[in-house]
Design a protein around this motif. Structure first.
Motif, mmCIF file in Angstrom:
data_model
loop_
_atom_site.group_PDB
_atom_site.id
_atom_site.type_symbol
_atom_site.label_atom_id
_atom_site.label_comp_id
_atom_site.label_asym_id
_atom_site.label_seq_id
_atom_site.Cartn_x
_atom_site.Cartn_y
_atom_site.Cartn_z
ATOM 1 N N ASP A 198 -7.517 -9.206 4.665
ATOM 2 C CA ASP A 198 -6.089 -8.910 4.534
ATOM 3 C C ASP A 198 -5.388 -8.917 5.881
ATOM 4 O O ASP A 198 -4.255 -9.401 6.017
ATOM 5 C CB ASP A 198 -5.904 -7.543 3.868
ATOM 6 C CG ASP A 198 -5.512 -7.694 2.411
ATOM 7 O OD1 ASP A 198 -5.351 -8.851 1.974
ATOM 8 O OD2 ASP A 198 -5.363 -6.676 1.720
ATOM 9 N N LEU A 199 -6.044 -8.350 6.894
ATOM 10 C CA LEU A 199 -5.443 -8.360 8.231
ATOM 11 C C LEU A 199 -5.241 -9.784 8.730
ATOM 12 O O LEU A 199 -4.188 -10.125 9.283
ATOM 13 C CB LEU A 199 -6.337 -7.585 9.206
ATOM 14 C CG LEU A 199 -6.311 -6.070 9.113
ATOM 15 C CD1 LEU A 199 -7.309 -5.464 10.085
ATOM 16 C CD2 LEU A 199 -4.913 -5.536 9.420
ATOM 17 N N ALA A 200 -6.250 -10.631 8.551
ATOM 18 C CA ALA A 200 -6.116 -12.027 8.982
ATOM 19 C C ALA A 200 -5.002 -12.727 8.224
ATOM 20 O O ALA A 200 -4.200 -13.475 8.811
ATOM 21 C CB ALA A 200 -7.445 -12.755 8.787
ATOM 22 N N LEU A 245 2.856 -13.363 9.042
ATOM 23 C CA LEU A 245 3.897 -12.906 9.970
ATOM 24 C C LEU A 245 4.186 -13.945 11.040
ATOM 25 O O LEU A 245 5.341 -14.186 11.395
ATOM 26 C CB LEU A 245 3.481 -11.583 10.607
ATOM 27 C CG LEU A 245 3.330 -10.403 9.636
ATOM 28 C CD1 LEU A 245 2.949 -9.140 10.380
ATOM 29 C CD2 LEU A 245 4.611 -10.188 8.849
ATOM 30 N N PHE A 246 3.134 -14.590 11.536
ATOM 31 C CA PHE A 246 3.383 -15.626 12.529
ATOM 32 C C PHE A 246 4.010 -16.861 11.903
ATOM 33 O O PHE A 246 4.806 -17.557 12.547
ATOM 34 C CB PHE A 246 2.090 -16.001 13.250
ATOM 35 C CG PHE A 246 1.757 -15.091 14.384
ATOM 36 C CD1 PHE A 246 2.455 -15.157 15.576
ATOM 37 C CD2 PHE A 246 0.761 -14.148 14.263
ATOM 38 C CE1 PHE A 246 2.160 -14.311 16.616
ATOM 39 C CE2 PHE A 246 0.457 -13.294 15.301
ATOM 40 C CZ PHE A 246 1.162 -13.367 16.497
ATOM 41 N N PRO A 306 -4.102 -2.406 4.818
ATOM 42 C CA PRO A 306 -5.517 -2.767 5.023
ATOM 43 C C PRO A 306 -6.219 -1.845 6.013
ATOM 44 O O PRO A 306 -7.420 -1.581 5.860
ATOM 45 C CB PRO A 306 -5.450 -4.212 5.525
ATOM 46 C CG PRO A 306 -4.059 -4.399 6.002
ATOM 47 C CD PRO A 306 -3.204 -3.528 5.159
ATOM 48 N N LEU A 307 -5.497 -1.347 7.008
ATOM 49 C CA LEU A 307 -6.131 -0.413 7.935
ATOM 50 C C LEU A 307 -6.508 0.891 7.227
ATOM 51 O O LEU A 307 -7.571 1.483 7.503
ATOM 52 C CB LEU A 307 -5.189 -0.131 9.106
ATOM 53 C CG LEU A 307 -5.023 -1.267 10.121
ATOM 54 C CD1 LEU A 307 -3.971 -0.893 11.154
ATOM 55 C CD2 LEU A 307 -6.349 -1.582 10.803
ATOM 56 N N THR A 308 -5.642 1.350 6.322
ATOM 57 C CA THR A 308 -5.952 2.569 5.565
ATOM 58 C C THR A 308 -7.181 2.368 4.692
ATOM 59 O O THR A 308 -8.056 3.242 4.580
ATOM 60 C CB THR A 308 -4.746 2.968 4.703
ATOM 61 O OG1 THR A 308 -3.618 3.175 5.559
ATOM 62 C CG2 THR A 308 -5.018 4.244 3.940
ATOM 63 N N VAL A 309 -7.261 1.203 4.028
ATOM 64 C CA VAL A 309 -8.431 0.902 3.197
ATOM 65 C C VAL A 309 -9.701 0.898 4.036
ATOM 66 O O VAL A 309 -10.752 1.445 3.641
ATOM 67 C CB VAL A 309 -8.226 -0.442 2.480
ATOM 68 C CG1 VAL A 309 -9.499 -0.860 1.746
ATOM 69 C CG2 VAL A 309 -7.056 -0.355 1.512
#
Length: 417
Positions: free
Chosen positions: A254-256, A262-263, A228-231
């Motif tokens: 997506d990051l959220a 993960l959590f 998502p960071l790349t997008v």
């Protein structure tokens, strides 16, 4: 590796054993000599009583009944060592002469007001204890040394036997595998060592599981957040039009979602498992997908019972469904056909392939993370790519049987909660 605890235990047992042997030997010597002296004193007491009785009956002193006892009417006639003791004011006593003679002294008053007389017994010839040690002292010493050696051997055996469980536990701890179960051999014991081994194994297993989750969390954060960071970076490079803004918005979503997944995995061991209805989760997940209002009967096919009771964690199940359905819709393209069915404890999600994927949404989470989400609930996931379709099979844990309301929404009927 040397065992300090075994050496210390052996030293303690050996020291206690040796001290006990020396103490009993000393006690034996004291009892032997005291018994011998009491016997001689009783003999002198009997002679004194006989002497007093004869003097009261006949008015004169009778000869002693024992050859080793002599009667002295004058202190000057006493042997020098005995005379020195009498001159010192002692009426009774045991005297060792320099020449090796051994005397027992007793002062007797034959009658009230009569002059005292002295009974002296030269007991050297009848001493048993001293002569016993002189004649068989070597044998007694050998027997004592043998008993001490036997006691030391027993102490060594006890030290090995008592410390062996602790040494085995220490060996198991030193040779622990980097991964896997921690089954200590001492856990089968019914004493405190078995309890300690069981609790230690459980604690180590929990610790290694926590470390594994931490490593997986770090790896997933590094891997899953890059897409998502790349997008978002690519969207910023391009002109800030509506499509770029949509990509940025999808990247933020997506990051959220990634952080939530993960959590959730990091807390999986502390999340309780409980029964819930999987069908409700499926319907909620479908309605949360972008563009759900534009679906028609040809794009969505549901073959689900009225209720799908399963055992797991609802939050993790929603994460799993959101990602599987989102992946299917994203990679299937704008006109993707989606089919969901449930049979014999397995939920199947099938999407058509061949169209261009959506451009406004980044890749969803990878297979490894989704498999770990399912494993945290005791479920499993299979990914089965095909030529014109892609199938995801989720094997769930069914809950206890409940009454179904029948099968509905068959053959392309769209589901609305």
């Amino acid at each position: 590796m040397a065992s300090p605890i075994r050496r210390r235990l052996f030293a303690a047992l050996a020291g206690f054993t040796t001290l006990l042997c020396l103490g009993y030997t000393g006690l034996l010597l004291v009892v032997s000599y005291v018994t011998e002296d009491m016997l001689v004193d009783r003999l002198l007491a009997r002679e004194a009583a006989a002497l007093s009785a004869a003097y009261a009956r006949d008015g004169q002193l009778a000869a002693p009944g024992l050859d080793l006892v002599r009667v002295y009417r004058s202190a000057a006639a006493l042997p020098p060592p005995v005379r020195a003791r009498v001159a010192a004011g002692h009426a009774r006593g045991e005297i060792f002469a320099p020449d090796g003679a051994h005397y027992h002294l007793r002062t007797v008053h034959p009658a009230p007001g009569a002059a005292p007389v002295w009974l002296v017994a030269d007991v050297g010839p009848i001493l048993v204890v001293s002569r016993l040690f002189q004649e068989v002292g070597g044998l007694l010493l050998l027997v004592a040394l043998g008993l001490v050696a036997l006691a030391l051997g027993l102490a060594w055996w006890l030290a090995r036997r008592l410390v062996a469980p602790l040494l085995q536990l220490a060996h198991d701890v030193r040779t622990l595998p980097a991964q896997g179960r921690f089954a200590f051999a001492a856990r089968r014991r019914g004493d405190e060592i078995g309890y300690l081994a069981d609790k230690l194994g459980t604690a180590l297993a929990d610790l290694h599981a926590a470390l594994a989750r931490e490593r997986a969390f770090t790896r997933d954060v590094s891997h899953e957040l890059r897409t998502p960071l790349t997008v978002m970076k690519n969207a910023l490079v391009a002109a800030p039009d509506a499509q770029a803004l949509a990509q940025l918005r999808a990247g933020v979503d997506d990051l959220a979602a990634t952080v939530d997944v993960l959590f959730a995995l990091a807390r999986a061991e502390r999340l309780p498992l409980a029964p819930f209805d999987l069908r409700g989760c499926i319907e909620d997940s479908l309605l949360r997908q972008p563009g759900c209002a534009d679906w028609d009967e040809g794009r969505l096919e549901l073959r689900l019972p009225g209720r799908v009771p399963v055992t797991g964690h609802r939050q993790l199940a929603m994460v799993l469904l959101d990602n599987c359905i989102g992946n299917a819709l994203h990679h299937g393209g704008p006109r993707c056909r989606l089919a969901l069915s449930y049979e014999q404890g397995e939920l199947a999600i099938v999407n058509s392939v061949g169209q261009e994927p959506n451009a406004a949404q980044g890749f969803r989470h990878g297979h490894d993370v989704l498999a770990r989400v399912a494993a945290a609930m005791g479920w499993s996931v299979r990914f089965e790519p095909g030529g014109d379709s892609y199938r995801v099979a989720i094997a769930v844990t069914p809950a206890e049987a409940v009454s179904h309301r029948g099968v509905s929404h068959q053959n392309g009927t769209r589901t609305r909660p």
